[in-house]
Design a protein around this motif. Structure first.
Motif: not given
Length: 324
Positions: A67-79
């Protein structure tokens, strides 16, 4: 009996057999799978994350994969937000959300909610990561002990992401992470920043009883990943101008070690050894979370009847009786 709809959490350390059991459950029950893995969210990171093969994903779709590009950050809040949305859709369809993975912070965020914390500061984070690179993670842990001993006692000295975040919170706000949480508990009268998870959750964990067996599996799997093309996968990612070792995606276990091998910092044998060691350290941190989790049904990875045991456990909780 609770009127809340059912959900299943299937947790465990890396290389413990979570995916195989999840697929068996999805075949036996009216379940839909949600991945709880901070690396599987990234596209193009397939071999090193042990992402299920395309034919398996076609047969057993996993939400929150790719669901994300590796250049993006993905947080626990987003999850937490994404998972709650997926769970609601699955429940509305009369099926059971089955959440499977080893990112325990994501499970905790979903179950307990997250306290409001200061936003990330890229400059401070870069400085902390540079300190870790130059002086080692022990230096960050000692620094955290000075400003936030409570968090330092909870965070493993080999957990770079949580060490950096705890120090970042203090440096950005002047208050420790523990102090932020204490203030919010006083204001809200609760340890949770959001209402409790609106599901009746069956919590399962699978792992080998003998730690040596898990270590053997970890070594075997990492070597197999390299044989299957992990170096070439990282080489492709490394060719991109927007990817570097400071990103959460590239700090994932295995990817960092192969990247350093391609940079000439490690030779091939060192890369293999450090990849295995880093994976074992990850498993140790996962076990630390799991031991303190509570209300958990444990399964032995080597047991021949885990599906039957799990189904019997779920029937005992009346989970199956409340699915449509």
């Amino acid at each position: 009996m609770s009127a809340l709809p059912p959900a299943i959490f299937l947790m465990g350390p890396t290389a413990s057999g979570k995916t195989d059991l999840a697929l068996a459950l999805a075949e036996a029950l009216p379940c839909e799978l949600i991945s709880v893995d901070s690396a599987m969210v990234y596209r193009g990171m397939d071999i090193g994350t042990a992402k299920p093969a395309p034919e398996i994903l076609a047969r057993f779709p996993h939400r929150l994969v790719d669901i994300c590009d590796p250049a993006e950050a993905y947080s626990a809040a987003q999850f937490s937000e994404d998972a709650l949305g997926a769970m609601a859709e699955i429940t509305a369809a009369g099926r059971i959300p089955l959440l499977v993975g080893g990112t325990m912070l994501y499970f905790k965020a979903l179950r307990d909610g997250l306290a409001d914390m200061p936003s990330a500061d890229p400059q401070i984070r870069a400085e902390l990561e540079a300190q870790a690179q130059a002086e080692g993670l022990d230096s960050l842990h000692r620094r955290l002990q000075e400003v936030d001993p409570e968090s330092a006692a909870r965070i493993h000295p080999n957990d770079p992401q949580r060490l950096v975040r705890a120090l970042e919170v203090y440096l950005v706000s002047g208050l420790s992470m523990s102090e932020h949480r204490s203030r919010q508990i006083m204001q809200k009268g609760s340890t949770s920043a959001v209402p409790n998870l609106p599901y009746t959750v069956a919590q399962l964990s699978i792992a080998p009883v003998e730690r040596a067996e898990l270590h053997r599996r970890i070594e075997q799997r990492f070597i197999q990943m390299v044989e299957q093309g992990l170096v070439e996968e990282v080489e492709t990612l490394r060719c991109r101008d927007d990817l570097h070792l400071g990103l959460p995606s590239m700090r994932s276990v295995g990817y960092r070690q192969v990247w350093e091998y391609l940079d000439g910092i490690l030779d091939r044998q060192q890369m293999l050894e450090r990849g295995v060691i880093a994976t074992r350290q990850l498993a140790k941190r996962q076990f630390t979370w799991l031991r303190g989790w509570g209300d958990m049904q444990w399964l032995d990875s080597l047991a021949p009847n885990n599906l039957e045991r799990t189904l019997k456990y779920l029937e005992g909780l009346s989970i199956l009786g409340r699915s449509c």
